[in-house]
Design a protein around this motif. Structure first.
Motif, PDB file in Angstrom:
ATOM      1  N   GLN A 149       0.889  -1.237  -0.051  1.00  0.00           N
ATOM      2  CA  GLN A 149       0.025  -0.081  -0.037  1.00  0.00           C
ATOM      3  C   GLN A 149       0.837   1.098   0.031  1.00  0.00           C
ATOM      4  O   GLN A 149       1.829   1.562   0.861  1.00  0.00           O
ATOM      5  CB  GLN A 149      -1.000  -0.107   1.142  1.00  0.00           C
ATOM      6  N   PRO A 150       0.624   2.152  -0.910  1.00  0.00           N
ATOM      7  CA  PRO A 150       1.583   3.098  -0.911  1.00  0.00           C
ATOM      8  C   PRO A 150       1.370   4.415   0.195  1.00  0.00           C
ATOM      9  O   PRO A 150       0.054   4.235   0.387  1.00  0.00           O
ATOM     10  CB  PRO A 150       1.523   3.735  -2.609  1.00  0.00           C
ATOM     11  N   VAL A 151       2.277   5.247   0.393  1.00  0.00           N
ATOM     12  CA  VAL A 151       2.040   6.408   0.885  1.00  0.00           C
ATOM     13  C   VAL A 151       2.037   7.551  -0.130  1.00  0.00           C
ATOM     14  O   VAL A 151       2.443   7.024  -1.241  1.00  0.00           O
ATOM     15  CB  VAL A 151       3.037   6.606   1.989  1.00  0.00           C
ATOM     16  N   VAL A 152       1.547   8.756   0.193  1.00  0.00           N
ATOM     17  CA  VAL A 152       1.588   9.765  -0.744  1.00  0.00           C
ATOM     18  C   VAL A 152       2.484  10.779  -0.189  1.00  0.00           C
ATOM     19  O   VAL A 152       2.544  11.194   1.114  1.00  0.00           O
ATOM     20  CB  VAL A 152       0.143  10.354  -1.180  1.00  0.00           C
ATOM     21  N   LEU A 185      -0.068  11.494   3.106  1.00  0.00           N
ATOM     22  CA  LEU A 185      -1.188  10.666   3.295  1.00  0.00           C
ATOM     23  C   LEU A 185      -0.809   9.208   3.575  1.00  0.00           C
ATOM     24  O   LEU A 185       0.122   8.635   2.807  1.00  0.00           O
ATOM     25  CB  LEU A 185      -2.263  10.573   2.077  1.00  0.00           C
ATOM     26  N   ARG A 186      -1.058   8.584   4.525  1.00  0.00           N
ATOM     27  CA  ARG A 186      -0.941   7.089   4.912  1.00  0.00           C
ATOM     28  C   ARG A 186      -2.023   6.295   4.511  1.00  0.00           C
ATOM     29  O   ARG A 186      -3.180   6.690   4.452  1.00  0.00           O
ATOM     30  CB  ARG A 186      -0.468   7.120   6.422  1.00  0.00           C
ATOM     31  N   PRO A 187      -1.939   5.064   4.104  1.00  0.00           N
ATOM     32  CA  PRO A 187      -2.991   4.187   3.829  1.00  0.00           C
ATOM     33  C   PRO A 187      -3.979   4.030   4.998  1.00  0.00           C
ATOM     34  O   PRO A 187      -3.431   4.110   6.177  1.00  0.00           O
ATOM     35  CB  PRO A 187      -2.385   2.754   3.157  1.00  0.00           C
ATOM     36  N   ALA A 188      -5.205   3.385   4.757  1.00  0.00           N
ATOM     37  CA  ALA A 188      -5.728   3.193   6.029  1.00  0.00           C
ATOM     38  C   ALA A 188      -5.254   2.065   6.738  1.00  0.00           C
ATOM     39  O   ALA A 188      -4.329   1.306   6.446  1.00  0.00           O
ATOM     40  CB  ALA A 188      -7.252   2.475   5.407  1.00  0.00           C
ATOM     41  N   PRO A 189      -5.367   2.137   8.337  1.00  0.00           N
ATOM     42  CA  PRO A 189      -4.857   1.062   8.944  1.00  0.00           C
ATOM     43  C   PRO A 189      -5.095  -0.377   8.593  1.00  0.00           C
ATOM     44  O   PRO A 189      -6.093  -0.519   8.192  1.00  0.00           O
ATOM     45  CB  PRO A 189      -5.353   1.629  10.378  1.00  0.00           C
ATOM     46  N   GLU A 190      -4.353  -1.267   8.982  1.00  0.00           N
ATOM     47  CA  GLU A 190      -4.338  -2.599   8.536  1.00  0.00           C
ATOM     48  C   GLU A 190      -5.579  -3.282   9.427  1.00  0.00           C
ATOM     49  O   GLU A 190      -5.785  -2.709  10.642  1.00  0.00           O
ATOM     50  CB  GLU A 190      -3.091  -3.437   9.113  1.00  0.00           C
ATOM     51  N   GLY A 191      -6.420  -3.729   8.890  1.00  0.00           N
ATOM     52  CA  GLY A 191      -7.728  -4.402   9.615  1.00  0.00           C
ATOM     53  C   GLY A 191      -8.785  -3.390   9.379  1.00  0.00           C
ATOM     54  O   GLY A 191      -9.947  -3.662   9.995  1.00  0.00           O
ATOM     55  N   ALA A 194     -13.136  -2.210   4.509  1.00  0.00           N
ATOM     56  CA  ALA A 194     -12.868  -2.110   3.082  1.00  0.00           C
ATOM     57  C   ALA A 194     -13.599  -0.456   2.868  1.00  0.00           C
ATOM     58  O   ALA A 194     -14.391  -0.206   3.222  1.00  0.00           O
ATOM     59  CB  ALA A 194     -13.576  -3.107   2.259  1.00  0.00           C
ATOM     60  N   GLY A 195     -12.750   0.234   1.929  1.00  0.00           N
ATOM     61  CA  GLY A 195     -13.497   1.424   1.592  1.00  0.00           C
ATOM     62  C   GLY A 195     -13.011   2.465   2.527  1.00  0.00           C
ATOM     63  O   GLY A 195     -13.219   3.764   2.334  1.00  0.00           O
ATOM     64  N   THR A 196     -12.169   2.148   3.858  1.00  0.00           N
ATOM     65  CA  THR A 196     -11.920   3.123   4.468  1.00  0.00           C
ATOM     66  C   THR A 196     -10.718   4.036   3.920  1.00  0.00           C
ATOM     67  O   THR A 196      -9.722   3.554   3.465  1.00  0.00           O
ATOM     68  CB  THR A 196     -11.040   2.629   5.960  1.00  0.00           C
ATOM     69  N   LEU A 197     -10.921   5.185   4.153  1.00  0.00           N
ATOM     70  CA  LEU A 197      -9.967   6.423   3.541  1.00  0.00           C
ATOM     71  C   LEU A 197      -8.797   6.373   4.372  1.00  0.00           C
ATOM     72  O   LEU A 197      -8.611   6.113   5.607  1.00  0.00           O
ATOM     73  CB  LEU A 197     -10.313   7.512   3.446  1.00  0.00           C
ATOM     74  N   GLY A 198      -7.556   6.774   3.619  1.00  0.00           N
ATOM     75  CA  GLY A 198      -6.307   6.983   4.289  1.00  0.00           C
ATOM     76  C   GLY A 198      -6.303   8.057   5.254  1.00  0.00           C
ATOM     77  O   GLY A 198      -7.104   8.955   5.086  1.00  0.00           O
TER      78      GLY A 198
END
Length: 479
Positions: A149-152, A185-191, A194-198
């Motif tokens: 999962q990338p960061v921005v 921007l970091r990806p949504a936390p693990e767990g 689905a669809g949770t925004l970063g």
């Protein structure tokens, strides 16, 4: 480049605490300066809750922040605004920045970043992101790894200098070569569902918020100076006008080290519980980094009249509990006695002492407040009106002597019939003194010890008049 918000714009300031703990004193001072500046110029003051640290933010902390602001009287015109309710806005801005080439996706794993920094340290270089995923003309990027999962990251300018004229510290310049491509921007936390925004990082979210909320002036602690170049560059990348920044020096504890949440600083509400008045806290906090000549004591209205952003100190201030107690004692002396009675009632209730007689409490506040630097001390004096007292053995031996006991019995009989006011009590005491050929310094301390549990009080007739007659007679019954 003069891209700051113009002077003709309505002043808008903000305070943006993180709900990962209590509202501490440094943030309270920043809130006061921001609020006073907005009020001075007829502008608006915004409360924003920076709750993107999901793991540490709590609703209890939010509530404590709101209660602290209310107690201090720092009313806000907008808010509270919560960052976690603005995720779609942050994502929309990130998408615009990626499209414009001012941000990019980075697929580095934590292990790769650790190896990168280790290699830089081995070469004696400053550790920083090396830009391996930053697009550039003719540059071939690595293949996108599967399952990462990338960061921005923000594409920070690689050359030039960031300069601003700080409201507190004056001109500050930092080279862009000193700062790297910040994660925004970091990806949504693990767990996460689905669809949770970063989740945006602090330096990005604060820029978008200040832009959207049209903030014109930002007062904050000088620990944020190193964040400011990134933020200025992001403002400029967005084509957004810059607020003016004022970085206030830290507050030092009485040990000379930084006062902070992690180093023994107590919350604003703890000072409320300890019996300090909000006007005293505001007066004292204001002087920890700002002055109006040599004036030490001033009302909130006077501060608003004087606070134009000048005369802010460039050096750290030191927290002085004795000075705060002196300021608070001044305001207790000035306070309305009925108001003090209500505060004392709350203090006593917290001790399990029911004191419903507000008239008695008001009269007690009138008599005792000149001796007190906190409402807690005032409650300490007043508690004896409602609960039994236990005089110390030494006081009893020193003052309640065999020579005085007959006069105490005569006084008790006289008080049973005397008009229950200061004059009537004084007359009964004079009669007991005359009957036994004693002086007031012999009788009064004994009365105080038995009735009040202490040998020193204000005028004994005035003190006894606060009590119910039955209480005084009962406490004198033991002789």
């Amino acid at each position: 480049m003069n891209d700051t918000i113009g002077n003709s714009t309505t002043v808008r300031t903000r305070i943006a605490p993180s709900p990962t703990g209590f509202l501490h004193l440094g943030t309270a001072r920043t809130a006061l300066y921001s609020w006073a500046y907005a009020r001075h110029f007829g502008g608006q003051f915004v409360l924003r809750i920076e709750d993107t640290d999901v793991a540490r933010s709590t609703q209890d902390s939010v509530q404590q922040i709101l209660e602290s602001m209310h107690w201090l009287g720092l009313t806000y015109d907008e808010g509270p605004i919560y960052q976690m309710q603005r995720l779609e806005r942050y994502h929309a801005v990130v998408a615009q920045m990626i499209a414009a080439g001012t941000a990019y996706r980075c697929y580095c794993t934590p292990e790769e970043l650790d190896a990168m920094r280790e290699a830089q340290r081995a070469r004696g270089e400053k550790t920083r992101y090396d830009g391996r995923w930053r697009p550039a003309p003719g540059k071939v990027l690595p293949p996108v790894p599967a399952g990462v999962q990338p960061v921005v990251r923000f594409a920070n300018p690689e050359h030039g200098v960031v300069t601003w004229d700080d409201l507190v510290k004056g001109p500050i310049s930092i080279s862009n070569q000193e700062i790297d491509d910040l994660i925004i921007l970091r990806p949504a936390p693990e767990g996460a569902p689905a669809g949770t925004l970063g989740v945006p990082t602090y330096n990005f979210a604060v820029v978008v918020d200040d832009w959207d909320m049209r903030i014109t002036h930002v007062f904050r602690g000088d620990e944020h100076i190193n964040n400011t170049p990134w933020q200025i560059n992001i403002f400029r990348a967005l084509g957004a006008p810059l607020p003016q920044f004022g970085h206030c020096p830290i507050i030092l504890g009485d040990d000379g080290l930084k006062l902070s949440k992690r180093r023994g600083a107590v919350s604003v509400t703890a000072y409320q519980e300890a019996g300090y008045l909000p006007e005293a806290m505001l007066n004292y906090l204001a002087r920890l980094g700002w002055s109006h000549g040599d004036t030490e004591l001033f009302t909130v209205d006077q501060m608003v009249q004087w606070f134009d952003g000048t005369h802010l100190a460039k050096s750290p201030a030191q927290w002085d509990p004795a000075k705060l107690a002196w300021v608070n004692a001044h305001y207790i002396k000035q306070a309305d006695d009925t108001r003090l009675a209500g505060l004392v009632q709350q203090q006593l209730a917290s001790r399990g002492v029911q004191a419903a007689d507000l008239d008695m409490l008001t009269r007690a506040a009138t008599l005792f407040k000149d001796r007190c630097s906190t409402v807690v001390e005032l409650a300490d004096w007043t508690e004896m009106l409602f609960v039994p007292v236990a005089a110390g053995a030494e006081d009893l031996q020193t003052h309640v002597t065999d020579a005085v006991k007959p006069a105490l019995r005569t006084l008790r009989d006289g008080l049973a019939e005397a008009p229950w006011d200061k004059a009537g009590i004084a007359a009964a005491m004079k009669a007991a003194l005359a009957a036994h050929q004693l002086k007031m310094p012999q009788l009064a301390p004994a009365v105080r010890v038995l009735v009040c549990g202490r040998a020193q009080t204000p005028s004994v007739d005035a003190v006894l008049a606060l009590f119910a007659r039955e209480t005084v007679l009962q406490r004198l019954q033991s002789v």
